[in-house]
Design a protein around this motif. Structure first.
Motif, PDB file in Angstrom:
ATOM      1  N   ALA A  19     -11.943  -5.929   5.224  1.00  0.00           N
ATOM      2  CA  ALA A  19     -11.750  -7.368   5.051  1.00  0.00           C
ATOM      3  C   ALA A  19     -12.102  -8.128   6.324  1.00  0.00           C
ATOM      4  N   VAL A  21      -5.349   4.293   4.571  1.00  0.00           N
ATOM      5  CA  VAL A  21      -5.928   3.425   3.544  1.00  0.00           C
ATOM      6  C   VAL A  21      -5.711   1.960   3.903  1.00  0.00           C
ATOM      7  N   VAL A  53       0.838  -1.202   0.000  1.00  0.00           N
ATOM      8  CA  VAL A  53       0.000   0.000   0.000  1.00  0.00           C
ATOM      9  C   VAL A  53       0.869   1.246   0.000  1.00  0.00           C
ATOM     10  N   LEU A  92      -8.740  -0.720   4.464  1.00  0.00           N
ATOM     11  CA  LEU A  92      -8.843  -1.960   3.693  1.00  0.00           C
ATOM     12  C   LEU A  92      -8.867  -3.173   4.615  1.00  0.00           C
TER      13      LEU A  92
END
Length: 256
Positions: A65, A57, A38, A61
């Motif tokens: 998940a 970010v 990332v 993410l």
């Protein structure tokens, strides 16, 4: 079902990590590798890195998940939080240390014997404080919003990034203060089980408090020389404190 998230996920972790202690290192390496991928997206041609946006970010993410199993069944969402309590991976090491001490390997090395007892007990408290009590607190805070597993995994990721990210260290330190305060209080509360007066227990940190309760802090008022049984007592106190905290959080979530 959500009210039991802390208790059920902690119980699952008590089964998971003693059977697979290397999972902690595997998850940490995987999370660091994912963060690096990332971060590469936030690295300019001149090599300048936007670390803070990349971390945000990455955590978003990961949170998404981690929340996805709960969309299929609440129990899956609860069990998804279990890996967050990676401090329990230290328990097999305590068992090995006690077995080594009991085997007579240190029969002629009293200094090494006492040093191993002190180190094993002293390392246990920080592991529980940062990697059991902090996740328990964060999972409880996220559970009413169906984000218990997400908060747990974000905590796990931040702990894995502490060595490379200043922002991760600051966030972990921020969450550690209240969690360690709760842990210290529970250690004092349970110190009576080992014959200590809870009102007289000392120690500004959980490590110092645990060693004082065990009576092997290396101070003038120690109750005895370090011995293998102190490891058993340390594991008992730390595990009992974690279970008690999970039960209290479960009751609070049930009321809410």
């Amino acid at each position: 079902m959500r009210a039991f998230t802390c208790a059920v996920s902690l119980l699952a972790a008590f089964i998971l990590y003693p059977l697979w202690p290397s999972l902690r290192a595997l998850l940490a390496d995987s999370l660091r590798a994912l963060h690096a991928r990332v971060l590469a997206r936030f690295t300019g041609k001149d090599g300048a890195q936007q670390e803070r946006p990349a971390l945000c970010v990455f955590l978003l993410l990961l949170a998404g998940a981690a929340a996805s199993p709960g969309a299929f069944h609440p129990l899956l969402g609860t069990l998804a939080a279990a890996p967050a309590y990676c401090g329990l991976a230290s328990l097999p090491g305590c068992v090995r240390a006690k077995a080594e001490l009991d085997s007579g390997a240190y029969a002629r090395d009293h200094a090494g014997y006492e040093a191993l007892v002190r180190k094993t007990c002293a390392d246990l408290a920080p592991a529980f404080s940062a990697d059991v009590f902090v996740p328990l607190l964060l999972v409880a805070l996220g559970t009413p919003l169906y984000l218990g597993a997400s908060m747990g995994w974000c905590c796990l990721a931040l702990r894995a990034l502490c060595d490379t990210s200043a922002d991760a260290r600051r966030l972990c330190a921020l969450a550690l203060r209240p969690a360690d305060a709760v842990f210290r209080f529970l250690l004092s509360l349970l110190s009576g089980l080992l014959g200590r007066n809870p009102l007289l227990v000392r120690g500004r940190r959980s490590r110092e408090r645990l060693m004082y309760i065990l009576g092997i802090a290396g101070e003038h008022d120690d109750t005895h020389a370090p011995m293998a049984g102190d490891i058993t007592q340390a594991v008992f106190l730390c595990c009992f404190s974690a279970v008690l905290f999970a039960v209290v959080l479960t009751l609070v979530l049930a009321v809410l």
